[in-house]
Design a protein around this motif. Structure first.
Motif, PDB file in Angstrom:
ATOM      1  N   PRO A 107      40.763  48.639  33.282  1.00 37.24           N
ATOM      2  CA  PRO A 107      40.518  49.937  33.922  1.00 37.24           C
ATOM      3  C   PRO A 107      39.065  50.033  34.389  1.00 37.24           C
ATOM      4  N   ASN A 108      38.767  51.065  35.146  1.00 33.32           N
ATOM      5  CA  ASN A 108      37.393  51.351  35.589  1.00 33.32           C
ATOM      6  C   ASN A 108      36.736  50.122  36.210  1.00 33.32           C
ATOM      7  N   THR A 109      37.510  49.393  36.986  1.00 34.70           N
ATOM      8  CA  THR A 109      37.035  48.140  37.568  1.00 34.70           C
ATOM      9  C   THR A 109      37.276  48.169  39.079  1.00 34.70           C
ATOM     10  N   ASP A 110      36.200  48.257  39.829  1.00 35.48           N
ATOM     11  CA  ASP A 110      36.322  48.274  41.296  1.00 35.48           C
ATOM     12  C   ASP A 110      36.570  46.845  41.769  1.00 35.48           C
ATOM     13  N   PHE A 111      37.758  46.602  42.278  1.00 37.62           N
ATOM     14  CA  PHE A 111      38.166  45.249  42.657  1.00 37.62           C
ATOM     15  C   PHE A 111      37.253  44.652  43.735  1.00 37.62           C
ATOM     16  N   PRO A 114      31.950  41.920  43.385  1.00 39.05           N
ATOM     17  CA  PRO A 114      31.971  40.525  42.913  1.00 39.05           C
ATOM     18  C   PRO A 114      32.032  40.421  41.388  1.00 39.05           C
ATOM     19  N   ILE A 115      31.343  41.329  40.690  1.00 35.07           N
ATOM     20  CA  ILE A 115      31.326  41.251  39.220  1.00 35.07           C
ATOM     21  C   ILE A 115      32.739  41.470  38.642  1.00 35.07           C
ATOM     22  N   SER A 116      33.523  42.339  39.303  1.00 38.30           N
ATOM     23  CA  SER A 116      34.901  42.589  38.839  1.00 38.30           C
ATOM     24  C   SER A 116      35.739  41.336  39.057  1.00 38.30           C
ATOM     25  N   GLN A 117      35.556  40.707  40.207  1.00 36.71           N
ATOM     26  CA  GLN A 117      36.360  39.523  40.513  1.00 36.71           C
ATOM     27  C   GLN A 117      35.978  38.371  39.585  1.00 36.71           C
ATOM     28  N   ALA A 118      34.691  38.297  39.214  1.00 34.02           N
ATOM     29  CA  ALA A 118      34.262  37.252  38.271  1.00 34.02           C
ATOM     30  C   ALA A 118      34.924  37.484  36.911  1.00 34.02           C
ATOM     31  N   LYS A 119      35.052  38.763  36.531  1.00 31.44           N
ATOM     32  CA  LYS A 119      35.685  39.103  35.249  1.00 31.44           C
ATOM     33  C   LYS A 119      37.166  38.699  35.274  1.00 31.44           C
ATOM     34  N   ILE A 120      37.821  38.971  36.383  1.00 36.45           N
ATOM     35  CA  ILE A 120      39.246  38.622  36.529  1.00 36.45           C
ATOM     36  C   ILE A 120      39.406  37.103  36.429  1.00 36.45           C
ATOM     37  N   PHE A 121      38.533  36.396  37.117  1.00 37.57           N
ATOM     38  CA  PHE A 121      38.543  34.930  37.115  1.00 37.57           C
ATOM     39  C   PHE A 121      38.401  34.413  35.673  1.00 37.57           C
ATOM     40  N   ASP A 122      37.483  35.006  34.923  1.00 39.17           N
ATOM     41  CA  ASP A 122      37.263  34.592  33.522  1.00 39.17           C
ATOM     42  C   ASP A 122      38.498  34.856  32.675  1.00 39.17           C
ATOM     43  N   ILE A 123      39.076  36.048  32.848  1.00 35.72           N
ATOM     44  CA  ILE A 123      40.260  36.391  32.034  1.00 35.72           C
ATOM     45  C   ILE A 123      41.386  35.400  32.320  1.00 35.72           C
ATOM     46  N   LEU A 124      41.516  35.011  33.577  1.00 39.57           N
ATOM     47  CA  LEU A 124      42.611  34.093  33.930  1.00 39.57           C
ATOM     48  C   LEU A 124      42.319  32.667  33.480  1.00 39.57           C
ATOM     49  N   ASN A 125      41.055  32.426  33.103  1.00 42.54           N
ATOM     50  CA  ASN A 125      40.703  31.131  32.536  1.00 42.54           C
ATOM     51  C   ASN A 125      41.144  29.980  33.445  1.00 42.54           C
ATOM     52  N   SER A 126      40.840  30.065  34.666  1.00 45.67           N
ATOM     53  CA  SER A 126      41.152  29.121  35.763  1.00 45.67           C
ATOM     54  C   SER A 126      42.634  28.887  36.026  1.00 45.67           C
ATOM     55  N   ARG A 127      43.514  29.704  35.439  1.00 45.83           N
ATOM     56  CA  ARG A 127      44.943  29.571  35.821  1.00 45.83           C
ATOM     57  C   ARG A 127      45.123  30.093  37.232  1.00 45.83           C
ATOM     58  N   LYS A 128      45.872  29.382  38.037  1.00 43.41           N
ATOM     59  CA  LYS A 128      46.185  29.881  39.382  1.00 43.41           C
ATOM     60  C   LYS A 128      47.166  31.049  39.256  1.00 43.41           C
ATOM     61  N   ILE A 129      47.170  31.912  40.256  1.00 43.89           N
ATOM     62  CA  ILE A 129      48.005  33.118  40.193  1.00 43.89           C
ATOM     63  C   ILE A 129      49.242  32.907  41.072  1.00 43.89           C
ATOM     64  N   LEU A 159      43.106  39.865  50.042  1.00 39.74           N
ATOM     65  CA  LEU A 159      43.539  38.616  50.680  1.00 39.74           C
ATOM     66  C   LEU A 159      42.513  37.507  50.431  1.00 39.74           C
ATOM     67  N   THR A 160      41.232  37.842  50.548  1.00 40.28           N
ATOM     68  CA  THR A 160      40.182  36.836  50.325  1.00 40.28           C
ATOM     69  C   THR A 160      40.266  36.298  48.901  1.00 40.28           C
ATOM     70  N   PHE A 161      40.469  37.198  47.942  1.00 40.35           N
ATOM     71  CA  PHE A 161      40.598  36.762  46.544  1.00 40.35           C
ATOM     72  C   PHE A 161      41.861  35.908  46.380  1.00 40.35           C
ATOM     73  N   ALA A 162      42.924  36.322  47.060  1.00 44.42           N
ATOM     74  CA  ALA A 162      44.202  35.590  46.950  1.00 44.42           C
ATOM     75  C   ALA A 162      44.045  34.157  47.459  1.00 44.42           C
ATOM     76  N   VAL A 163      43.353  34.006  48.557  1.00 47.57           N
ATOM     77  CA  VAL A 163      43.186  32.677  49.153  1.00 47.57           C
ATOM     78  C   VAL A 163      42.454  31.731  48.184  1.00 47.57           C
ATOM     79  N   MET A 164      41.544  32.288  47.412  1.00 50.22           N
ATOM     80  CA  MET A 164      40.782  31.460  46.463  1.00 50.22           C
ATOM     81  C   MET A 164      41.550  31.194  45.170  1.00 50.22           C
ATOM     82  N   ASN A 165      42.545  32.015  44.876  1.00 51.50           N
ATOM     83  CA  ASN A 165      43.108  31.963  43.522  1.00 51.50           C
ATOM     84  C   ASN A 165      44.624  31.799  43.418  1.00 51.50           C
ATOM     85  N   LEU A 166      45.320  31.799  44.564  1.00 51.75           N
ATOM     86  CA  LEU A 166      46.795  31.691  44.488  1.00 51.75           C
ATOM     87  C   LEU A 166      47.246  30.255  44.254  1.00 51.75           C
ATOM     88  N   GLN A 167      48.409  30.141  43.669  1.00 50.01           N
ATOM     89  CA  GLN A 167      49.047  28.845  43.443  1.00 50.01           C
ATOM     90  C   GLN A 167      49.522  28.288  44.798  1.00 50.01           C
TER      91      GLN A 167
END
Ligand SMILES: C[S@@+](CC[C@H](N)C(=O)[O-])C[C@H]1O[C@@H](n2cnc3c(N)ncnc32)[C@H](O)[C@@H]1O
Length: 227
Positions: A107-111, A114-129, A159-167
């Motif tokens: 919550p309280n995370t503006d997508f 960049p800091i929010s996206q870095a947090k998401i990246f960390d939580i996913l622990n490099s798993r592709k989405i 979309l930009t985040f998706a391109v970097m992180n989708l399976q």
């Protein structure tokens, strides 16, 4: 005039009457969904079979949580005894999100930050989405062209985040828009990244609303784009 309408402004009365007569509002209450929007994702999933157990899903603009509730069900994360161990859903919103059993909430995370996206990246622990959906919407001003600009900005950001992180090959991306002059630009960008791009207007999306969704399936992967 019914008591529930007394003392309200005309627009608030119109909103309440529409809510009271809306079959999806009734259905959502009956099925314990937090919002009628659940049925938009259910419809889209019924048609395109996007959600399966074992997937990693990112839900952007998730509050109050109806899309996430649907995703949790489809990924079998709500089975109390043995939830699917490989499934994972991360729900992000700039506002508060009440806990959703089975989902990880941010919550309280503006997508867009960049800091929010870095947090998401960390939580996913490099798993592709496997699937990213954006139901993010700005507070509408009522000025259609301006509201369109704002929501398209959110779509491009997702979309930009998706391109970097989708399976690659199987990844899918769904984004809500309010139709306007930049819709073709978004669609043509998505066509660069996905084998299939479709515009979807679920029956549960109000017919008088400019809302629709753009769905990209079979993510091409960024390697392929550089060749
Ligand atoms: C239509 S609601 C989403 C409804 C949700 N999909 C559901 O089914 O319950 C739009 C959401 O987008 C969120 N939002 C708008 N801009 C955002 C941003 N920059 N970052 C994260 N969330 C955002 C809003 O706070 C709002 O909760």
């Amino acid at each position: 005039m019914p008591n529930s309408l007394k003392g309200r402004s005309t627009s608030s009365q119109q909103w309440l009457i529409r809510q009271l007569n809306d079959p999806y509002v009734k259905k959502a209450r009956y099925r314990n969904y937090r919002a009628r929007s659940a049925f938009k994702l259910i419809e889209i999933d019924e048609k395109y079979r996007l959600l399966r157990p074992g997937m990693v899903v990112l839900d952007c603009g998730a509050a109050p949580g109806a899309f996430t509730q649907v995703i949790v069900e489809k990924l079998q994360l709500n089975e109390e005894k043995s939830p699917n161990a490989n499934s994972f859903v991360l729900a992000v919103d700039k506002d508060a999100i009440h806990p959703i059993p089975g989902a990880h909430v941010l919550p309280n995370t503006d997508f867009t930050k960049p800091i929010s996206q870095a947090k998401i990246f960390d939580i996913l622990n490099s798993r592709k989405i496997d699937f990213i959906c954006s139901d993010m919407a700005p507070n509408a001003t009522g000025v259609k062209s301006h509201d369109h600009e704002l929501i398209i900005g959110l779509s491009f950001c997702a979309l930009t985040f998706a391109v970097m992180n989708l399976q690659p090959k199987t990844g899918a991306f769904l984004t809500k828009i309010w139709d306007g002059s930049r819709t073709p630009e978004l669609v043509s960008q998505m066509e660069k990244f996905f084998e299939s791009v479709k515009s979807v207007k679920p029956l549960s999306s109000r017919s008088d609303s400019a809302e629709s969704f753009i769905l990209g399936r079979n993510f091409k992967g960024i390697e392929k784009l550089h060749k």
